[in-house]
Design a protein around this motif. Structure first.
Motif, PDB file in Angstrom:
ATOM      1  N   TYR A  74       5.275   6.583   8.285  1.00  0.00           N
ATOM      2  CA  TYR A  74       3.885   6.519   7.823  1.00  0.00           C
ATOM      3  C   TYR A  74       3.154   5.303   8.384  1.00  0.00           C
ATOM      4  CZ  TYR A  74       4.045  10.621   4.892  1.00  0.00           C
ATOM      5  OH  TYR A  74       4.117  11.929   4.464  1.00  0.00           O
ATOM      6  N   ASN A 103      -0.301   5.992  10.143  1.00  0.00           N
ATOM      7  CA  ASN A 103      -1.520   5.308   9.724  1.00  0.00           C
ATOM      8  C   ASN A 103      -2.172   4.559  10.877  1.00  0.00           C
ATOM      9  OD1 ASN A 103      -2.257   5.598   6.804  1.00  0.00           O
ATOM     10  ND2 ASN A 103      -0.096   5.102   6.557  1.00  0.00           N
ATOM     11  N   ASN A 149       0.832  -1.187   0.000  1.00  0.00           N
ATOM     12  CA  ASN A 149       0.000   0.000   0.000  1.00  0.00           C
ATOM     13  C   ASN A 149       0.868   1.239   0.000  1.00  0.00           C
ATOM     14  OD1 ASN A 149      -2.657  -1.050   0.042  1.00  0.00           O
ATOM     15  ND2 ASN A 149      -2.389  -1.626   2.185  1.00  0.00           N
ATOM     16  N   ALA A 176      -4.772   7.722  -1.768  1.00  0.00           N
ATOM     17  CA  ALA A 176      -3.359   8.025  -1.556  1.00  0.00           C
ATOM     18  C   ALA A 176      -2.731   8.624  -2.808  1.00  0.00           C
ATOM     19  CB  ALA A 176      -2.614   6.762  -1.142  1.00  0.00           C
ATOM     20  N   ASN A 234      -5.510   2.940  -2.005  1.00  0.00           N
ATOM     21  CA  ASN A 234      -4.513   3.615  -2.823  1.00  0.00           C
ATOM     22  C   ASN A 234      -5.101   4.721  -3.691  1.00  0.00           C
ATOM     23  OD1 ASN A 234      -2.359   2.225  -1.841  1.00  0.00           O
ATOM     24  ND2 ASN A 234      -2.206   0.785  -3.547  1.00  0.00           N
ATOM     25  N   GLN A 294      -0.255   2.197   4.308  1.00  0.00           N
ATOM     26  CA  GLN A 294      -1.593   2.184   4.877  1.00  0.00           C
ATOM     27  C   GLN A 294      -1.850   0.880   5.616  1.00  0.00           C
ATOM     28  OE1 GLN A 294      -4.578   3.340   1.759  1.00  0.00           O
ATOM     29  NE2 GLN A 294      -2.708   3.447   0.545  1.00  0.00           N
ATOM     30  N   LEU A 306      -6.664   6.491   5.283  1.00  0.00           N
ATOM     31  CA  LEU A 306      -6.900   6.648   3.854  1.00  0.00           C
ATOM     32  C   LEU A 306      -7.779   5.515   3.334  1.00  0.00           C
ATOM     33  CD1 LEU A 306      -3.329   7.660   2.633  1.00  0.00           C
ATOM     34  CD2 LEU A 306      -5.256   9.151   3.182  1.00  0.00           C
ATOM     35  N   GLU A 331       7.403   6.273  -4.382  1.00  0.00           N
ATOM     36  CA  GLU A 331       6.234   7.111  -4.116  1.00  0.00           C
ATOM     37  C   GLU A 331       5.947   8.013  -5.316  1.00  0.00           C
ATOM     38  OE1 GLU A 331       4.327   6.929  -1.497  1.00  0.00           O
ATOM     39  OE2 GLU A 331       5.535   5.685  -0.161  1.00  0.00           O
ATOM     40  N   LEU A 386       2.239   4.706   1.054  1.00  0.00           N
ATOM     41  CA  LEU A 386       2.348   5.369   2.353  1.00  0.00           C
ATOM     42  C   LEU A 386       2.021   4.435   3.512  1.00  0.00           C
ATOM     43  CD1 LEU A 386       0.744   8.824   1.481  1.00  0.00           C
ATOM     44  CD2 LEU A 386       3.163   8.308   1.738  1.00  0.00           C
TER      45      LEU A 386
END
Length: 582
Positions: free
Chosen positions: A110, A114, A29, A177, A174, A33, A171, A568, A31
């Motif tokens: 992150y 998260n 995922n 994101a 994706n 997540q 979030l 990213e 960041l």
């Protein structure tokens, strides 16, 4: 045998929590997540115990972010980090900052954020079902703890990467994101300070029993002061004096609330015996809840699969099979002052001749120094207690350190370390614990750090030191059995800053602070001036590493801001790269 401290039970639930909430998904995922395979919120968020377990999971993720901060000392001038036991990052002053080195840390931050957002998105619903005052107060405290943990992870992100994606809720996959862009670090900074301010109004000042080690009001104030101080330093470097002064004043106000508590240093700041200084004992697990320790990352210790590796990283082969991944350098040795004068000794001479005056291999060269030196470093001729290879048994004989002899029989085996020294700080000299199974909490904020940051902020706002600042620095120096500072010598702002920097170097070495100080003070060019930089040598005069030798401007720029992980950017065109890495 070691019996785990009560607070370290905090992590016992994390194995189960990891299975329920944050198990690794089949696909990555963006960041980091929380995977969609998590246990349904409708099934999990039913009791206050569920909420506590979820917040403990945020602490566990936070531990991963900060558990090896000490490696960063190798990116300064006083420590050599020859490698890492976890194979993550390369900590050399002129060779760090890239995704290949530190993309993992972006993900760690992150991951914690998260988890925090997941908790904050669910705990309110649970709170609405409760009516007992104690339960409601617990929910409020858990929210404050979570916001504190989220704040310090965002702080690490803006410190290393500048503008970063910022979000405060879980979030929705994706797709969401992919729509995020980098938020200006000033906006993120304000949100960090808001989280810390909220935490400081809710959290208790102290805990007891199983709650020892959780984020407190003092921790929130200390990190709020630190964020303000760092921001002030960054603004000063950019020439924005008004913004800098505003945040220096805010930092001083935050720290002052802790200073005025009159919290004592460990063992009242007394130096202890010269051959067994109190400072060394502060960094042993049986003293990790001393009031001087304001916030730490927690470790469960033996048999819980939640141990630290300090003895592996700082220790040697004869102290439980350590590997000396980090070690002091002769430059650090030169910074330890004489107890007779409070000033520096003549510089060490790098030589194999052990009888030469001031030779780095002559044990007499280290006599009469700051007691913290004996507590921190091992030099030629110094002995350490031996532990068995498994770390469980204290052996009857101690061995001396002899740089050039690492046979492990007549002298300590320092493995592949090349600086000519070893650490004593953080190294266990008691049995019952394996090298990767340690219970020692790693300190992120201590009282001397607060005092020194407070002194720095007030020195900036006031244009020089005050009597209170001399008192605080002298208390820190007292633990090294050093005389008080000469007030006339350090009466100006510039000279007093040198005294602050000196104490930060000695007091906080091995705790990962120096690298971040160099960056916020923008001192890399001063320490390693172009084009020659510096070459680090061992105690015998043999080259260890080059530092900014023939480096171009971009190498210095990359020291101050890290590379956004290319992965990213590849999946989200709104995420742009930092200029020195284009």
């Amino acid at each position: 045998m070691y019996t785990p401290f009560a607070m370290n039970r905090l992590y016992n639930v994390c194995v189960l929590l990891g299975l329920m909430l944050v198990s690794v998904a089949c696909t990555e995922n963006l960041l980091d997540q929380i995977p969609t395979t998590q246990l349904s919120a409708e099934l999990f968020w039913k009791t206050t115990a569920d909420a506590t377990a979820a917040v403990n999971g945020v602490y566990e993720a936070n531990r991963t972010t900060f558990d090896r901060d000490y490696y960063f000392d190798g990116a300064g001038e006083f420590v050599n980090t020859r490698g890492t036991s976890n194979n993550q990052g390369t900590f050399n002053p002129s060779g760090l900052g890239s995704n290949g080195n530190f993309g993992f840390l972006w993900g760690d931050c992150y991951r914690a954020i998260n988890r925090a957002n997941y908790v904050l998105g669910n705990i309110g619903t649970l709170r609405s079902t409760l009516n007992q005052p104690a339960d409601l107060a617990l929910m409020d405290r858990l929210v404050a703890e979570t916001r504190f943990l989220r704040a310090i992870n965002y702080f690490r992100l803006i410190d290393l990467w500048g503008d970063v994606p910022y979000f405060t809720r879980k979030l929705d996959g994706n797709a969401e994101a992919y729509g995020l862009s980098r938020t200006p670090r000033a906006v993120v900074k304000d949100s960090i300070l808001a989280d810390l301010s909220f935490a400081a109004t809710i959290l208790p000042e102290v805990y007891a029993g199983d709650n020892l080690g959780r984020a407190s009001r003092l921790a929130a104030l200390a990190f709020s002061g630190k964020v303000n101080l760092f921001w002030a330093s960054w603004m000063k470097n950019e020439g924005n004096s008004a913004e800098a002064q505003k945040h220096f004043a805010a930092a001083a106000a935050d720290f002052k609330k802790i200073v005025d508590k009159n919290i004592p240093l460990f063992r009242n700041g007394e130096p202890g015996p010269s051959d067994n200084p109190n400072y060394w004992h502060l960094f042993q697990y049986f003293n990790e809840y001393d009031p001087e320790i304001i916030f730490s990352v927690q470790f469960g210790g033996p048999l819980l699969s939640q141990g630290e590796e300090l003895s592996r990283d700082f220790g040697n082969r004869n102290t439980g099979f350590g590997q000396c991944w980090v070690a002091p350098t002769f430059r650090l040795a030169n910074r330890y002052q004489l107890v007779s004068t409070g000033d520096f000794a003549p510089p060490l001479v790098l030589s194999r001749t052990t009888t030469l005056l001031n030779s780095a291999t002559n044990p007499k060269s280290y006599e009469g120094r700051d007691y913290r030196m004996r507590a921190t470093m091992v030099w030629d001729g110094q002995k350490m207690v031996q532990l068995s290879t498994d770390g469980l048994t204290v052996l009857p004989d101690s061995l001396p350190f002899r740089f050039g002899n690492r046979d492990g029989v007549t002298a300590l085996n320092y493995d592949g370390q090349t600086s000519g020294y070893m650490f004593r700080k953080w190294v266990r000299q008691t049995g019952g614990i394996g090298r990767s199974d340690g219970p020692q909490d790693i300190y992120l904020m201590r009282l001397p750090d607060v005092w020194l940051m407070y002194a720095e902020a007030v020195n900036e706002v006031n244009g020089g030191p005050t009597p209170e600042l001399f008192t605080l620095l002298n208390r820190i120096r007292r633990r090294g059995n050093l005389p008080a500072l000469n007030t006339a010598k350090f009466s100006t702002q510039a000279e007093f800053f040198k005294a602050i920097e000196q104490e930060r170097i000695i007091e906080l070495v091995g705790e990962g602070q120096r690298f971040f100080d160099i960056r916020r003070w923008k001192k890399a060019e001063e320490i390693w001036p172009a084009p020659s930089g510096q070459v680090l040598f061992d105690t015998q005069g043999t080259r260890v590493r080059d530092e900014f030798v023939n480096a171009d401007l971009r190498a210095y720029q990359r020291y101050y801001i890290f590379q956004i992980p290319p992965a990213e950017i590849e999946v989200n065109a709104k995420i742009t790269q930092n200029a020195p890495w284009l």
